[in-house]
Write a protein that holds these residues in place. Sequence first.
Motif, PDB file in Angstrom:
ATOM      1  N   GLY A 265       0.756  -1.282   0.046  1.00 50.30           N
ATOM      2  CA  GLY A 265       0.116  -0.031   0.033  1.00 50.30           C
ATOM      3  C   GLY A 265       0.793   1.037  -0.029  1.00 50.30           C
ATOM      4  N   CYS A 266       2.027   1.422  -0.408  1.00 46.50           N
ATOM      5  CA  CYS A 266       2.810   2.492  -0.421  1.00 46.50           C
ATOM      6  C   CYS A 266       3.394   2.987  -1.644  1.00 46.50           C
ATOM      7  N   SER A 267       3.613   4.027  -2.104  1.00 47.90           N
ATOM      8  CA  SER A 267       4.662   4.477  -3.133  1.00 47.90           C
ATOM      9  C   SER A 267       5.932   3.901  -3.017  1.00 47.90           C
ATOM     10  N   SER A 268       6.860   4.178  -4.114  1.00 48.48           N
ATOM     11  CA  SER A 268       8.078   3.555  -4.203  1.00 48.48           C
ATOM     12  C   SER A 268       8.963   4.227  -3.075  1.00 48.48           C
ATOM     13  N   VAL A 269       9.940   3.406  -2.846  1.00 47.56           N
ATOM     14  CA  VAL A 269      11.098   3.893  -1.889  1.00 47.56           C
ATOM     15  C   VAL A 269      12.090   4.907  -2.662  1.00 47.56           C
ATOM     16  N   VAL A 283       5.103  15.391   1.648  1.00 46.47           N
ATOM     17  CA  VAL A 283       3.590  14.629   1.918  1.00 46.47           C
ATOM     18  C   VAL A 283       3.534  13.296   1.357  1.00 46.47           C
ATOM     19  N   THR A 284       3.187  12.411   1.661  1.00 49.09           N
ATOM     20  CA  THR A 284       3.089  11.012   1.159  1.00 49.09           C
ATOM     21  C   THR A 284       1.797  10.300   1.795  1.00 49.09           C
ATOM     22  N   GLU A 285       1.287   9.224   1.050  1.00 47.55           N
ATOM     23  CA  GLU A 285       0.122   8.644   1.486  1.00 47.55           C
ATOM     24  C   GLU A 285       0.168   7.213   1.390  1.00 47.55           C
ATOM     25  N   ALA A 286      -0.521   6.506   2.312  1.00 43.31           N
ATOM     26  CA  ALA A 286      -0.389   5.127   2.206  1.00 43.31           C
ATOM     27  C   ALA A 286      -1.904   4.530   2.170  1.00 43.31           C
ATOM     28  N   GLY A 287      -2.266   3.670   1.534  1.00 42.02           N
ATOM     29  CA  GLY A 287      -3.759   3.197   1.163  1.00 42.02           C
ATOM     30  C   GLY A 287      -4.647   2.785   2.439  1.00 42.02           C
ATOM     31  N   PHE A 288      -5.856   3.025   2.037  1.00 41.78           N
ATOM     32  CA  PHE A 288      -6.813   2.727   2.976  1.00 41.78           C
ATOM     33  C   PHE A 288      -6.740   3.466   4.196  1.00 41.78           C
ATOM     34  N   GLY A 289      -7.515   2.672   5.483  1.00 46.16           N
ATOM     35  CA  GLY A 289      -7.406   3.138   6.846  1.00 46.16           C
ATOM     36  C   GLY A 289      -5.912   2.901   7.386  1.00 46.16           C
ATOM     37  N   ALA A 290      -5.698   3.646   8.374  1.00 49.46           N
ATOM     38  CA  ALA A 290      -4.394   3.616   8.938  1.00 49.46           C
ATOM     39  C   ALA A 290      -4.031   2.136   9.698  1.00 49.46           C
ATOM     40  N   ASP A 291      -5.106   1.264   9.846  1.00 48.82           N
ATOM     41  CA  ASP A 291      -4.748  -0.090  10.342  1.00 48.82           C
ATOM     42  C   ASP A 291      -4.251  -0.734   9.212  1.00 48.82           C
ATOM     43  N   LEU A 292      -4.473  -0.483   7.990  1.00 52.90           N
ATOM     44  CA  LEU A 292      -3.685  -0.988   7.016  1.00 52.90           C
ATOM     45  C   LEU A 292      -2.565  -0.533   6.286  1.00 52.90           C
ATOM     46  N   GLY A 293      -2.688   0.614   5.516  1.00 55.15           N
ATOM     47  CA  GLY A 293      -1.850   1.377   4.983  1.00 55.15           C
ATOM     48  C   GLY A 293      -0.637   1.885   5.963  1.00 55.15           C
ATOM     49  N   ALA A 294      -1.056   2.716   6.876  1.00 50.45           N
ATOM     50  CA  ALA A 294      -0.216   3.311   7.876  1.00 50.45           C
ATOM     51  C   ALA A 294       0.680   2.121   8.437  1.00 50.45           C
ATOM     52  N   GLU A 295       0.170   1.065   9.225  1.00 50.00           N
ATOM     53  CA  GLU A 295       0.895   0.117   9.413  1.00 50.00           C
ATOM     54  C   GLU A 295       1.783  -0.433   8.799  1.00 50.00           C
ATOM     55  N   LYS A 296       1.607  -0.738   7.440  1.00 50.19           N
ATOM     56  CA  LYS A 296       2.440  -1.214   6.405  1.00 50.19           C
ATOM     57  C   LYS A 296       3.358  -0.235   6.096  1.00 50.19           C
ATOM     58  N   PHE A 297       3.077   0.914   6.155  1.00 47.57           N
ATOM     59  CA  PHE A 297       4.091   2.281   5.899  1.00 47.57           C
ATOM     60  C   PHE A 297       5.230   2.061   6.893  1.00 47.57           C
ATOM     61  N   MET A 298       4.786   1.955   8.103  1.00 44.67           N
ATOM     62  CA  MET A 298       5.743   2.225   9.295  1.00 44.67           C
ATOM     63  C   MET A 298       6.390   0.571   9.305  1.00 44.67           C
ATOM     64  N   ASP A 299       5.734  -0.536   9.297  1.00 46.54           N
ATOM     65  CA  ASP A 299       6.364  -1.775   9.527  1.00 46.54           C
ATOM     66  C   ASP A 299       7.122  -2.242   8.417  1.00 46.54           C
TER      67      ASP A 299
END
Length: 546
Positions: A265-269, A283-299
């Motif tokens: 769910g994240c754009s390229s490194v 400013v970047t984004e990660a897909g869907f809600g924070a339980d999915l996109g943000a968690e995967k962005f961080m982890d």
Amino acid sequence: MRLITEVASAAGIHEEHLELYGKYKSKLSPSLWDELKHKQDGKLVLVTAMNPTPAGEGKTLTTIGLSQALNAAGVKTVAALREPSLGPTLGMKGGATGGGKAQIVPADEINLHFTGDIHAVTSAHNLLSAMIDNHLFQGNLLGLDPQRIVWKRVMDMNDRSLRSIVTGLGDGNGTVRESGFQITTASEIMAVLCLCDDLADLKKRLSRMLVGYDQSGQPVTAQDIGAVEGMTALLKEAVKPNLVQTLEGTPVIVHGGPFANIAHGCSSVIGTRYALKLGDVVVTEAGFGADLGAEKFMDIKCRQAGLTPAAAVLVVTVKSLKYNGGVRKDELYKTNRAALLSGISNMERHIENLGKFGVPVLVAVNHFEGDAPSEINDVVEACSRLGVPAAISKVWAEGSAGGVELAMELKKLLEQGEGQPAAFAPLYEDNLDIPAKINTIVTEIYRGAEVAFSPAAKRSLGIIEKLGLQQLQVCMAKTPYSFSDQPRLLGAPEGFTMGVRDITLSLGAGFAVIITGNIVTMPGLPAKPAAEGIQVDLNGAINGLE
């Protein structure tokens, strides 16, 4: 639109580093990285959201509008976004380039074929698929077990009829076996493209991708099949980030497009790193809600790329909060304080979760016409109780002027963190085994009580243990509509059992995909696809692609 050469020049990019795709799009040459790599990085800001609802939250819209507002305030800002997939663009979601006065342009081209990156991923993936079946047909020197081939085919379209297929039917057409299609955005090649550092790292990751197992149960990879150089040839242009602009001329790097419910769910490194060298704020984004996109962005993304986010912006809307409080879609325009207060639990859960990564949070209340001031006040007061700043965003109607309050609050938040050691940390440690990593996400982020593994998932765990792959990160494939694996369980449920149906290995991407509930990796079209509303006039102008 400004010429892309002018947008690039304003961002500090010399024309010699551009590979032009017409007047308004360009790829960025690797030569640009040689010029930028010693510059100090800007601050990375993630835009995420509450769980998506039919009312729409406006996460991409907010990312674009906020980047415009920061630039208007004198903060050199670059946005970094994912590429839209044709599947949702022509299916249920429509285009993914923002809206109103907060759009990236040329919107129609970005939403459709763009610079061909997703088509390149499709071609590279299906080249490997074809070479696997050809290997079986030509004598199968590797002893590949036809019943244990895990590599499917892909296409960038929603087509549920292709989820399960049989290949090789007919005389002389190869080995008959069961297979299927995924949407291209779920391809491991898309994940690899978005996580690699450069062309050399892309090759290494492609070579590690698992295609199946031989008759003795040993892994067979893309390297074993001999497909890596051919796939790289198809991807050599796709690995370069794309530069476009917003309606107000803010530079935007759009690159890669994995879904967040079935991929990471994240754009390229690579695109993010270019942006960090070009802007004081990215400013970047990660897909869907924070339980999915943000968690995967961080982890996943930040862990693998060594990135440290400076802040997170959580997008919420009054309508979506009321939906989470039990109001039907056709009733959301009516004031309903009781439902709003009930639905605020969803927002509060996401705020608490983002805090677990050590990242300061700002709530962006995306304003819709007809929102009651009293309901907006309830949202702001709820944020105040949690000690989190909130700002009203009107970027759809007003562009950068409607994002001034949001930009000022973000500036304040970023300035508060200056000179302090970064508190960011992923949720789980690499040395945990796969079940422990899954359990950490389920209990800490989703707030479930336990995880139930199906027999297929248990067999997969056995393979992971046997192959010594416990160091892999986990990529949860889960419904975006709920914290749980049940789409209709809205608000902030807790104490539920999360069912894991199966686990697949993405060795090139460095993670295991945890398939939960009824999630599928090939979506279907809705009863009335967005494609039915598209019209093309005789001058070639497209209407209805939004």
